[in-house]
Each structure stands twice: as structure tokens, then as C-alpha cells.
Design a protein around this motif. Structure first.
Motif, PDB file in Angstrom:
ATOM      1  N   UNK A  35      13.596  15.654 -47.195  1.00  0.00           N
ATOM      2  CA  UNK A  35      12.237  16.149 -46.973  1.00  0.00           C
ATOM      3  C   UNK A  35      11.349  14.990 -46.595  1.00  0.00           C
ATOM      4  N   UNK A  36      10.618  15.077 -45.479  1.00  0.00           N
ATOM      5  CA  UNK A  36      10.730  16.174 -44.517  1.00  0.00           C
ATOM      6  C   UNK A  36      12.082  16.140 -43.804  1.00  0.00           C
ATOM      7  N   UNK A  37      12.493  17.295 -43.339  1.00  0.00           N
ATOM      8  CA  UNK A  37      13.826  17.444 -42.746  1.00  0.00           C
ATOM      9  C   UNK A  37      13.979  16.719 -41.417  1.00  0.00           C
ATOM     10  N   UNK A 120       0.317  19.847 -61.240  1.00  0.00           N
ATOM     11  CA  UNK A 120      -0.685  19.193 -60.399  1.00  0.00           C
ATOM     12  C   UNK A 120      -1.896  20.090 -60.128  1.00  0.00           C
ATOM     13  N   UNK A 121      -1.844  21.312 -60.619  1.00  0.00           N
ATOM     14  CA  UNK A 121      -2.991  22.204 -60.478  1.00  0.00           C
ATOM     15  C   UNK A 121      -3.291  22.606 -59.047  1.00  0.00           C
ATOM     16  N   UNK A 122      -2.245  23.010 -58.323  1.00  0.00           N
ATOM     17  CA  UNK A 122      -2.414  23.470 -56.947  1.00  0.00           C
ATOM     18  C   UNK A 122      -1.777  24.850 -56.801  1.00  0.00           C
ATOM     19  N   UNK A 123      -2.316  25.628 -55.875  1.00  0.00           N
ATOM     20  CA  UNK A 123      -1.744  26.951 -55.624  1.00  0.00           C
ATOM     21  C   UNK A 123      -2.006  27.356 -54.179  1.00  0.00           C
ATOM     22  N   UNK A 124      -1.145  28.227 -53.699  1.00  0.00           N
ATOM     23  CA  UNK A 124      -1.299  28.830 -52.379  1.00  0.00           C
ATOM     24  C   UNK A 124      -0.967  30.312 -52.522  1.00  0.00           C
ATOM     25  N   UNK A 134       1.221  21.594 -50.510  1.00  0.00           N
ATOM     26  CA  UNK A 134       1.726  21.282 -51.850  1.00  0.00           C
ATOM     27  C   UNK A 134       2.957  20.381 -51.737  1.00  0.00           C
ATOM     28  N   UNK A 135       3.869  20.719 -50.832  1.00  0.00           N
ATOM     29  CA  UNK A 135       5.071  19.911 -50.645  1.00  0.00           C
ATOM     30  C   UNK A 135       4.730  18.520 -50.111  1.00  0.00           C
ATOM     31  N   UNK A 136       3.755  18.441 -49.221  1.00  0.00           N
ATOM     32  CA  UNK A 136       3.354  17.139 -48.687  1.00  0.00           C
ATOM     33  C   UNK A 136       2.790  16.254 -49.795  1.00  0.00           C
ATOM     34  N   UNK A 137       2.034  16.842 -50.697  1.00  0.00           N
ATOM     35  CA  UNK A 137       1.501  16.061 -51.822  1.00  0.00           C
ATOM     36  C   UNK A 137       2.645  15.549 -52.708  1.00  0.00           C
ATOM     37  N   UNK A 145       2.639   6.927 -52.044  1.00  0.00           N
ATOM     38  CA  UNK A 145       1.397   6.890 -51.272  1.00  0.00           C
ATOM     39  C   UNK A 145       0.196   7.290 -52.119  1.00  0.00           C
ATOM     40  N   UNK A 146       0.448   8.084 -53.145  1.00  0.00           N
ATOM     41  CA  UNK A 146      -0.590   8.438 -54.114  1.00  0.00           C
ATOM     42  C   UNK A 146       0.032   8.380 -55.496  1.00  0.00           C
ATOM     43  N   UNK A 147      -0.791   8.129 -56.477  1.00  0.00           N
ATOM     44  CA  UNK A 147      -0.294   8.084 -57.857  1.00  0.00           C
ATOM     45  C   UNK A 147      -0.340   9.475 -58.438  1.00  0.00           C
ATOM     46  N   UNK A 148       0.558   9.715 -59.329  1.00  0.00           N
ATOM     47  CA  UNK A 148       0.536  11.041 -59.903  1.00  0.00           C
ATOM     48  C   UNK A 148       1.152  11.074 -61.216  1.00  0.00           C
TER      49      UNK A 148
END
Length: 148
Positions: A35-37, A120-124, A134-137, A145-148
Motif C-alpha cells: 500500500x499504495x499498490x 484515530x477518530x475518523x469516519x467515512x 483514512x488509509x492515506x493517513x 510522515x505524521x506522528x500518531x
């Protein structure tokens, strides 16, 4: 760096919804292959995928509503579909409890799929592009690239 928590993604899935089936395929591919493919050197994303083949409960809908990127003023706007059996705007329930009750009786009234990243508190809701965000995050976190 040791991370003791795998992200947990749930897809509230409706088999009869082509968009839900497509989204489930995207999620399965992201967790099982590169990912990404587009680059086979990339590792798969690391998350626990829960497939739920029933509508969310009222409590779940309340949490999901708070995770949406653009807060809806009326939960019906966020969750109810344009399916011919769905109530019109003037007859639609205005609470998540009313929507959950309606969805239990007739799941076709919901926008499918509903995908949630609980940690992570995200929804679609009914939005393949939202799932890709969501997958990109998750990819950005994986790649530092970002902390989590």
C-alpha cells in the motif's frame, strides 16, 4: 519505535451495495498487499479490520457522527440514503436513536458503507474517497510522515 496498538477499522458492510463491496475490497487489499499498490516495495498497512454486516447501533452512530470531517447539523443528512424506501427529509428521524431504529427495520435506508477508524477518530459514510483518506493517513503514520 514500538506501538502497542494496531489501528482498528470497522466497516459496516451491506453485501447488496456495490459501493460497500468495492470499499471492502480496497480495505482488504490495503491490509494484505503493498500500500499504495502502485509500488510493490511498499508494505501492507497494519490495522485490524472488522467487517460488521449489520447497521451500527445508536451509540455507535453518535460516535461516528462526531468523527465525520464535516459535522452534519442533522444526523439524517449524514446517514440516510436516497434509497426509494428511505424517508423524505420532512419524515426522516432527527436523532441517531431514530436512525438506528429505522436502519434495524430497513438497512437500505443507510448510506453504505460506513467505515470507522476508532483509534484515530475518523469516519467515512457512503464515501469511497473518505475511506481512501483514512488509509492515506494510516500510510503517513506508517511512513513516519505524521506522528500518531
Amino acid at each position: 519505535m514500538f506501538n502497542s496498538f494496531n489501528p482498528e477499522l470497522s466497516i459496516f458492510h451491506r453485501r447488496t451495495s456495490p459501493q460497500s463491496t468495492r470499499t471492502l475490497d480496497i480495505l482488504k487489499a490495503a491490509v494484505s498487499g503493498p500500500y499504495p499498490h502502485t509500488d510493490p516495495k511498499n508494505p501492507a498497512l497494519d490495522f485490524d479490520l472488522q467487517v460488521v454486516e449489520r447497521p451500527p447501533t445508536a451509540d455507535q452512530l453518535k460516535v461516528i457522527l462526531s468523527y465525520l470531517p464535516s459535522p452534519a447539523t442533522n444526523p439524517a443528512m449524514a446517514f440516510l440514503s436516497a434509497h426509494y424506501t428511505a424517508p423524505t427529509a420532512t419524515n426522516a428521524p432527527v436523532t441517531v436513536a431514530g436512525i438506528a431504529e429505522l436502519a434495524q427495520k430497513n438497512p437500505d435506508v443507510l448510506k453504505w458503507p460506513i467505515v470507522v477508524d476508532w483509534l484515530d477518530g475518523q469516519a467515512a459514510v457512503g464515501d469511497v474517497d473518505g475511506v481512501k483518506k483514512i488509509l492515506e493517513r494510516l500510510r503517513q503514520k506508517r511512513d513516519g510522515e505524521i506522528k500518531g
